[in-house]
Design a protein around this motif. Structure first.
Motif, mmCIF file in Angstrom:
data_model
loop_
_atom_site.group_PDB
_atom_site.id
_atom_site.type_symbol
_atom_site.label_atom_id
_atom_site.label_comp_id
_atom_site.label_asym_id
_atom_site.label_seq_id
_atom_site.Cartn_x
_atom_site.Cartn_y
_atom_site.Cartn_z
ATOM 1 N N TYR A 136 72.079 5.289 89.725
ATOM 2 C CA TYR A 136 70.863 6.091 89.585
ATOM 3 C C TYR A 136 70.753 7.209 90.625
ATOM 4 C CZ TYR A 136 65.936 7.300 89.145
ATOM 5 O OH TYR A 136 64.765 7.983 88.997
ATOM 6 N N PRO A 137 70.964 6.947 91.930
ATOM 7 C CA PRO A 137 70.832 8.042 92.903
ATOM 8 C C PRO A 137 71.896 9.124 92.762
ATOM 9 C CG PRO A 137 70.748 5.887 93.979
ATOM 10 C CD PRO A 137 71.246 5.669 92.588
ATOM 11 N N LEU A 138 72.981 8.825 92.042
ATOM 12 C CA LEU A 138 74.069 9.792 91.883
ATOM 13 C C LEU A 138 73.861 10.702 90.682
ATOM 14 C CD1 LEU A 138 77.070 7.391 92.603
ATOM 15 C CD2 LEU A 138 75.948 8.949 94.200
ATOM 16 N N GLN A 139 72.864 10.395 89.856
ATOM 17 C CA GLN A 139 72.603 11.224 88.687
ATOM 18 C C GLN A 139 71.890 12.506 89.101
ATOM 19 O OE1 GLN A 139 70.381 8.821 85.953
ATOM 20 N NE2 GLN A 139 72.067 7.420 85.545
ATOM 21 N N LEU A 140 72.302 13.611 88.517
ATOM 22 C CA LEU A 140 71.722 14.911 88.832
ATOM 23 C C LEU A 140 70.783 15.330 87.705
ATOM 24 C CD1 LEU A 140 71.713 17.257 90.860
ATOM 25 C CD2 LEU A 140 73.555 18.310 89.508
ATOM 26 N N PHE A 141 69.475 15.201 87.932
ATOM 27 C CA PHE A 141 68.447 15.553 86.952
ATOM 28 C C PHE A 141 68.752 14.948 85.575
ATOM 29 C CE2 PHE A 141 68.636 19.223 89.913
ATOM 30 C CZ PHE A 141 67.384 19.075 90.491
ATOM 31 N N PRO A 142 68.788 13.610 85.470
ATOM 32 C CA PRO A 142 69.158 13.003 84.176
ATOM 33 C C PRO A 142 68.183 13.346 83.058
ATOM 34 C CG PRO A 142 68.277 11.358 85.694
ATOM 35 C CD PRO A 142 68.477 12.607 86.492
ATOM 36 N N MET A 143 66.882 13.477 83.380
ATOM 37 C CA MET A 143 65.889 13.784 82.354
ATOM 38 C C MET A 143 65.887 15.268 81.979
ATOM 39 S SD MET A 143 64.567 10.897 81.609
ATOM 40 C CE MET A 143 63.156 11.426 80.643
ATOM 41 N N TRP A 144 66.577 16.069 82.767
ATOM 42 C CA TRP A 144 66.579 17.515 82.538
ATOM 43 C C TRP A 144 67.861 17.999 81.865
ATOM 44 C CZ3 TRP A 144 62.882 21.289 83.655
ATOM 45 C CH2 TRP A 144 61.718 20.837 84.289
ATOM 46 N N ARG A 145 68.791 17.106 81.594
ATOM 47 C CA ARG A 145 70.101 17.534 81.116
ATOM 48 C C ARG A 145 70.009 18.326 79.809
ATOM 49 N NH1 ARG A 145 73.748 12.687 81.511
ATOM 50 N NH2 ARG A 145 73.237 13.085 83.698
ATOM 51 N N LEU A 146 69.295 17.782 78.823
ATOM 52 C CA LEU A 146 69.165 18.469 77.537
ATOM 53 C C LEU A 146 68.389 19.768 77.700
ATOM 54 C CD1 LEU A 146 69.545 18.535 74.491
ATOM 55 C CD2 LEU A 146 67.478 17.134 74.257
ATOM 56 N N THR A 147 67.358 19.752 78.550
ATOM 57 C CA THR A 147 66.580 20.964 78.781
ATOM 58 C C THR A 147 67.423 22.054 79.412
ATOM 59 O OG1 THR A 147 64.569 19.646 79.045
ATOM 60 C CG2 THR A 147 64.525 21.886 79.911
ATOM 61 N N PHE A 148 68.252 21.694 80.382
ATOM 62 C CA PHE A 148 69.117 22.680 81.033
ATOM 63 C C PHE A 148 70.103 23.298 80.036
ATOM 64 C CE2 PHE A 148 68.550 20.609 85.432
ATOM 65 C CZ PHE A 148 67.550 21.516 85.742
ATOM 66 N N ILE A 149 70.622 22.462 79.147
ATOM 67 C CA ILE A 149 71.570 22.974 78.146
ATOM 68 C C ILE A 149 70.880 23.988 77.237
ATOM 69 C CG2 ILE A 149 72.969 22.336 76.145
ATOM 70 C CD1 ILE A 149 73.532 19.670 77.537
ATOM 71 N N ILE A 150 69.666 23.643 76.773
ATOM 72 C CA ILE A 150 68.917 24.557 75.897
ATOM 73 C C ILE A 150 68.564 25.835 76.641
ATOM 74 C CG2 ILE A 150 66.779 24.836 74.582
ATOM 75 C CD1 ILE A 150 66.850 21.820 74.057
ATOM 76 N N MET A 151 68.092 25.703 77.893
ATOM 77 C CA MET A 151 67.737 26.875 78.696
ATOM 78 C C MET A 151 68.930 27.802 78.881
ATOM 79 S SD MET A 151 65.486 25.006 81.669
ATOM 80 C CE MET A 151 65.847 26.325 82.825
ATOM 81 N N ALA A 152 70.050 27.222 79.290
ATOM 82 C CA ALA A 152 71.240 28.037 79.549
ATOM 83 C C ALA A 152 71.724 28.716 78.274
ATOM 84 C CB ALA A 152 72.347 27.161 80.142
ATOM 85 N N GLY A 153 71.756 27.962 77.172
ATOM 86 C CA GLY A 153 72.222 28.538 75.913
ATOM 87 C C GLY A 153 71.350 29.688 75.446
ATOM 88 N N LEU A 154 70.035 29.513 75.488
ATOM 89 C CA LEU A 154 69.121 30.569 75.052
ATOM 90 C C LEU A 154 69.185 31.784 75.980
ATOM 91 C CD1 LEU A 154 65.971 28.481 74.037
ATOM 92 C CD2 LEU A 154 67.515 29.700 72.511
#
Length: 469
Positions: free
Chosen positions: A197-215
């Motif tokens: 768990y502490p090694l995960q980088l923004f696990p709840m934001w992963r899909l959001t980051f992908i959508i943000m970057a793509g758009l």
């Protein structure tokens, strides 16, 4: 009162006394690094007797005042709860202390450098080294900085797992006593998940980051084609300077509007699915579940892009190209010896455009404020739902209208479509318009009544109704 109860301590006082007894138990910390020292300070402030076990007891200058320092064996003899604050690579001294750890609570707080670094978790490996100890995994998601700064500046949740329930309860009592919130995660098999768990980088934001970057990338390249490459190819004009301010100021509002539409689109889709199925007891598809779980992140990202759009818009009049165009226009009027008449249509268009933008951003700001835990916790469910749902759709309507006024009558002018491609803001309006139209259907009285009945437990009678999917 029963005669048998005379002279006995009430149950709530008994459990309270037990907690006080646990608080008086001496706690041992094996490891004098940053985490061990910070944990020791926190425990001492909460009234726990603390001893440190060190390979070199004489070298204790950095340890908190009030804590005693002994060798590993001496510290274990006088302690019931032991926090092991060393890395897995340094567990080599533990097996020799196995007899001293018999029946005691050994709390493993270690983490690894990468996820799934070893075949088994550190806590499971530790339980193999000292099978007589009651190993509990915990406190690994709390940093030394969080212990020093307090729960106001960091998360106060502590995940705990272990095979012995009494040992887990002791560790959870210690966590509560220093102002943290323990969460029981089950048996020691959950230790692998806790260590990852502490090694995960923004696990709840992963899909959001992908959508943000793509758009963001899509709209940036799309606007470069329409505003820079088109001008160079057709008019041999260099407009590469627009890539710094003008084009980003088209990208940010476009992405913000789409992200805001994506916040409310899954709720609309879910409502139509329930209407179609005639029940609320059938699971949504996995993709819809994941989409609905990241709506808060999508909303915050949309708000951030909206903030960027506001600041970029304020900078536009300060640019050199803006002054140059104003001077050129004034000079052309002087040369022609004419003065342009005011056009009320453009006056209305400009004022309406800015008014809708200001109102939309204001309501958007309210949505962002209510997403803060300190604000949302002070609201009941109906108030929170009103702000996030009702005002959310009002925000989407205002922002979409703001964009529509920008286009004005360009939607019907062929010259606005360079190389047959619509302007970026037209593409940005597609998803919000779909959401608003579908929402308009859902709030009509007949449809709204049916949705309300379904969500209250009513089901349409169908032979093929399947709840497994």
């Amino acid at each position: 009162m029963d005669s048998n109860s005379v002279g006995q301590i009430p149950l709530h006082q008994t459990s309270s006394r037990k907690r006080l007894d646990h608080k008086r138990d001496t706690i041992c910390i094996l490891g004098t690094g940053d985490f061990g020292r910070s944990l020791g300070i926190k425990l001492l402030k909460s009234g726990h007797p603390v001893v440190f076990g060190s390979r070199d007891p004489k070298n204790s200058a950095l340890l908190p005042s009030g804590a005693q320092v002994f060798s590993h064996a001496e510290a274990l003899k006088i302690s019931k709860i032991i926090f092991l604050a060393v890395h897995r690579e340094n567990y080599d001294f533990i097996p020799a202390l196995s007899d001293l750890l018999d029946g005691k609570v050994l709390v493993d707080v270690s983490n690894n450098l990468r996820m799934n670094q070893y075949p088994e978790s550190n806590a499971q490996y530790l339980s193999q080294l000292v099978p007589k100890a009651n190993v509990v995994k915990g406190f690994n998601t709390v940093s030394a900085w969080a212990l020093q700064s307090g729960s106001l500046d960091a998360s106060n949740q502590v995940f705990v797992c272990g095979d012995d329930n009494i040992s887990k309860q002791l560790v959870m009592d210690v966590a509560r006593s220093i102002g943290l919130t323990p969460l029981d995660q089950g048996s020691l098999l959950a230790a692998t998940e806790l260590e990852n768990y502490p090694l995960q980088l923004f696990p709840m934001w992963r899909l959001t980051f992908i959508i943000m970057a793509g758009l963001t990338v899509f709209f940036f390249l799309y606007n470069v084609v329409l505003k820079v490459i088109y001008s160079y190819v057709i008019y041999n004009t260099d407009k590469t300077y627009q890539m710094v301010i003008s084009i980003p100021n088209h990208v940010f509002p476009s992405v913000s509007l789409i992200l805001l539409g994506l916040v409310y689109l899954p709720g609309v889709i879910a409502a139509f699915l329930q209407l179609y199925r005639g029940t609320k007891y059938k699971r949504f598809p996995d993709w819809l579940d994941k989409w609905m779980l990241c709506r808060k992140q999508l909303g915050l990202a949309s708000f951030a892009y909206g903030f960027l759009h506001v600041f970029y818009s304020l900078v536009k009049p300060l640019r050199y190209i803006f002054y140059w165009k104003q001077v050129q226009y004034a000079a052309s009027q002087v040369k022609k010896n004419t003065t342009s008449e005011i056009e009320m249509v453009w006056v209305w268009r400009g004022d309406l455009f800015y008014a809708l933008g200001i109102l939309g951003f204001f309501v958007f700001f309210l949505l962002g404020i209510t997403s803060l835990p300190s604000v949302s916790n002070a609201m009941n469910w109906r108030e929170f739902r009103f702000v996030q749902s009702k005002l959310g759709h009002v925000t989407l309507l205002l922002c979409t209208a703001h964009t529509a006024v920008l286009g004005w009558n360009k939607f019907l002018r062929p010259t606005a479509f360079k190389w047959g491609l619509p302007p970026g803001y037209m593409l940005a309006m597609v998803i919000p318009c779909i959401v608003l139209v579908l929402k308009l259907i859902l709030i009509t009285p007949c449809v709204d009544r049916m949705i309300t009945r379904i969500r209250q437990g009513w089901e349409r009678k169908r032979r093929d109704l399947d709840y497994s999917a």
